[in-house]
Design a protein around this motif. Structure first.
Motif, short mmCIF file in Angstrom:
data_model
loop_
_atom_site.label_atom_id
_atom_site.label_comp_id
_atom_site.label_asym_id
_atom_site.label_seq_id
_atom_site.Cartn_x
_atom_site.Cartn_y
_atom_site.Cartn_z
N MET A 105 28.88 -14.84 -14.08
CA MET A 105 27.96 -13.86 -14.12
C MET A 105 28.37 -12.47 -15.01
O MET A 105 29.66 -13.07 -14.94
CB MET A 105 28.77 -13.02 -12.33
CG MET A 105 28.25 -13.45 -11.40
SD MET A 105 26.65 -13.79 -11.22
CE MET A 105 26.00 -15.12 -9.33
N LYS A 175 30.73 -20.92 9.13
CA LYS A 175 29.85 -20.62 7.93
C LYS A 175 31.03 -21.28 6.88
O LYS A 175 29.49 -20.82 5.74
CB LYS A 175 29.48 -19.64 8.23
CG LYS A 175 28.49 -20.12 10.00
CD LYS A 175 27.43 -17.95 10.16
CE LYS A 175 26.47 -17.98 8.66
NZ LYS A 175 25.80 -17.03 9.03
N HIS A 179 29.61 -23.25 3.28
CA HIS A 179 29.18 -22.58 2.64
C HIS A 179 29.50 -23.13 1.25
O HIS A 179 29.48 -23.32 0.21
CB HIS A 179 29.08 -21.23 2.51
CG HIS A 179 28.35 -20.19 0.95
ND1 HIS A 179 27.23 -21.05 0.61
CD2 HIS A 179 29.11 -19.53 0.01
CE1 HIS A 179 27.16 -19.64 -0.27
NE2 HIS A 179 27.70 -19.21 -0.91
N ARG A 182 28.77 -26.99 0.44
CA ARG A 182 27.64 -26.94 -0.11
C ARG A 182 27.22 -26.65 -0.87
O ARG A 182 26.97 -27.71 -2.43
CB ARG A 182 26.76 -25.97 0.63
CG ARG A 182 25.98 -26.47 2.29
CD ARG A 182 25.16 -25.35 2.71
NE ARG A 182 24.73 -25.91 3.98
CZ ARG A 182 24.28 -24.81 4.88
NH1 ARG A 182 24.42 -24.10 4.54
NH2 ARG A 182 23.59 -25.35 6.14
N ARG A 186 26.89 -29.04 -4.65
CA ARG A 186 25.48 -28.24 -5.33
C ARG A 186 26.03 -28.63 -6.71
O ARG A 186 25.18 -29.55 -7.69
CB ARG A 186 25.02 -27.20 -5.22
CG ARG A 186 23.30 -26.83 -5.86
CD ARG A 186 23.59 -25.25 -5.68
NE ARG A 186 24.62 -24.49 -7.59
CZ ARG A 186 24.06 -24.98 -8.09
NH1 ARG A 186 22.77 -24.98 -9.05
NH2 ARG A 186 24.98 -24.52 -9.00
N GLY B 8 24.10 -14.37 -4.38
CA GLY B 8 25.17 -15.44 -4.00
C GLY B 8 26.09 -14.82 -2.43
O GLY B 8 25.90 -15.76 -1.90
N LEU B 11 23.14 -16.11 0.52
CA LEU B 11 22.47 -17.15 -0.01
C LEU B 11 22.59 -18.19 1.32
O LEU B 11 20.62 -18.37 1.64
CB LEU B 11 23.09 -17.49 -1.37
CG LEU B 11 22.68 -18.74 -1.43
CD1 LEU B 11 21.77 -19.26 -1.45
CD2 LEU B 11 23.85 -20.04 -2.44
N GLN B 12 23.76 -18.18 1.75
CA GLN B 12 23.37 -19.22 3.43
C GLN B 12 22.39 -18.03 3.77
O GLN B 12 21.67 -18.63 5.14
CB GLN B 12 25.25 -19.05 3.59
CG GLN B 12 25.14 -19.85 5.06
CD GLN B 12 26.75 -20.32 5.11
OE1 GLN B 12 27.77 -18.91 4.42
NE2 GLN B 12 27.22 -20.94 5.98
N ASP B 13 22.70 -16.52 4.30
CA ASP B 13 22.34 -16.41 5.39
C ASP B 13 20.82 -16.57 5.28
O ASP B 13 19.63 -16.77 6.01
CB ASP B 13 22.37 -14.60 5.99
CG ASP B 13 24.07 -15.10 6.88
OD1 ASP B 13 23.62 -16.21 7.02
OD2 ASP B 13 24.39 -13.62 6.53
N GLU B 16 18.99 -19.97 6.04
CA GLU B 16 19.25 -20.22 7.09
C GLU B 16 18.18 -19.46 7.98
O GLU B 16 18.47 -19.35 9.57
CB GLU B 16 20.68 -20.52 8.01
CG GLU B 16 21.39 -21.67 7.42
CD GLU B 16 22.95 -21.66 7.91
OE1 GLU B 16 23.03 -21.21 8.47
OE2 GLU B 16 23.46 -22.66 6.99
N TYR B 44 20.26 -25.95 -3.77
CA TYR B 44 21.50 -25.09 -3.10
C TYR B 44 20.48 -26.34 -1.64
O TYR B 44 21.12 -26.64 -0.71
CB TYR B 44 21.29 -24.16 -2.64
CG TYR B 44 22.27 -23.51 -1.65
CD1 TYR B 44 24.35 -23.59 -2.10
CD2 TYR B 44 21.94 -23.01 -0.26
CE1 TYR B 44 24.43 -23.31 -0.75
CE2 TYR B 44 23.09 -22.67 0.50
CZ TYR B 44 24.48 -22.52 0.73
OH TYR B 44 25.46 -22.14 1.57
#
Lengths: 213, 80
Positions: A105, A175, A179, A182, A186, B8, B11-13, B16, B44
């Motif tokens: 970033m 969670k 995350h 994942r 990825r 970023g 992203l997860q929420d 889902e 992802y």
């Protein structure tokens, strides 16, 4: 809470009904073995876990009160039995932080490098197999606690809440681990596809000062 | 306007379906204008999608036999 079917099966198991035992085994052997194989990472250990789990279930069925679903209880025994085996081994590395598993970033929070979109792959059955194989290898590289979360949630298809109950974690902790697992997977798949199909790499956005890494 | 770093964190929420509608809309607006974030979210989601196919449905027949005979032996033992 357990379902009516669960309750009936448990009652029959408590009565030492042979047909109920077969129902239990045939319904859960794939789930137990699948989780055990991925958590332990090898077949001999997974076979031992498979046997131990069903034996533990039968030994403790009389004290099963139905406060959770039967499946959650069996997944919990499986995860604990498999993790017991893995924890006897030398400790593995932890995962890098989430920020390091994503693209670089800029200081003002913009993506600073091209991101490949490989979602149109696989083109054919062979590539599909190769990608699945690469994913299996990457899952095996996850630290056991992350691997267990990932397998329960994204492979076995448990809900976040059920996964948290099985592993005795808060929903937030589950969670976070999910995350990061994942993101790691990825990245592994992206690195693999990028090496195999360089033509899919997007052009550099042309901001030479943008790279942070 | 959301930054890529914000995306970023959401992203997860987002994948889902757990985001509030206004936040989701702002994220969609960002994606419409940001190929990097779009590619990141798509890959992802795709990683999650192909993971589902790895589920083990049946165990090998010889293992099925071994398991049943193990349990039967255990149940036949006097202390079982």
């Amino acid at each position: 809470m357990q379902t009516t079917d669960d309750a009936r099966l448990v009652e029959r198991l408590k009565a030492r009904d042979d047909a109920a035992l077969e129902t239990l085994i045939s319904h859960y052997e794939g789930k137990v073995f699948g989780l055990a194989l991925r958590v332990t990472g090898n077949r001999p250990d997974a076979e031992e876990v498979l046997q131990d789990v069903f034996w533990r279930v039968l030994q403790h069925i009389d004290s099963f009160r139905g406060e959770s679903k039967l499946s959650s209880w069996i997944y919990r025994i499986t995860a604990n039995t498999a993790l017991e085996k893995v924890r006897k081994r030398p400790k593995t590395r932890d995962l890098p932080l989430a920020e390091e598993l994503g693209p670089a970033m800029t200081e003002d929070g913009r993506i600073a490098e091209p991101v490949m979109d490989w979602t149109r792959l696989p083109h054919d059955e062979l590539e599909q197999k190769e990608l699945a194989q690469r994913l299996e290898e990457a899952i095996a590289q996850l630290p056991p606690d992350y691997r267990t979360v990932f397998v329960l949630r994204d492979i076995e298809g448990l809900s976040t809440e059920e996964g948290a109950e099985v592993l005795d974690l808060s929903v937030a902790a589950l969670k976070t681990r999910l995350h990061r697992a994942r993101l790691f997977l990825r990245k592994q798949l992206t690195d693999y596809v990028s090496a195999r199909h360089p033509a899919l790499n997007p052009p550099n956005p042309g901001r030479p000062d943008a790279h942070m890494s | 306007m959301l930054t890529c770093r914000d995306v970023g964190q959401l992203l997860q929420d987002y994948v889902e379906g757990a985001l509030e509608a206004p936040v989701r809309q702002r994220l969609d607006e960002h994606l419409a204008d940001c190929p990097g974030c779009l590619a990141f979210i798509k890959t992802y989601k795709h990683t999650i999608a192909i993971s589902k196919d790895l589920r083990c449905k049946d165990i090998p027949p010889e293992l099925q036999r071994k398991l049943r005979s193990f349990i039967k032996d255990k149940l036949g033992q006097p202390d079982a």
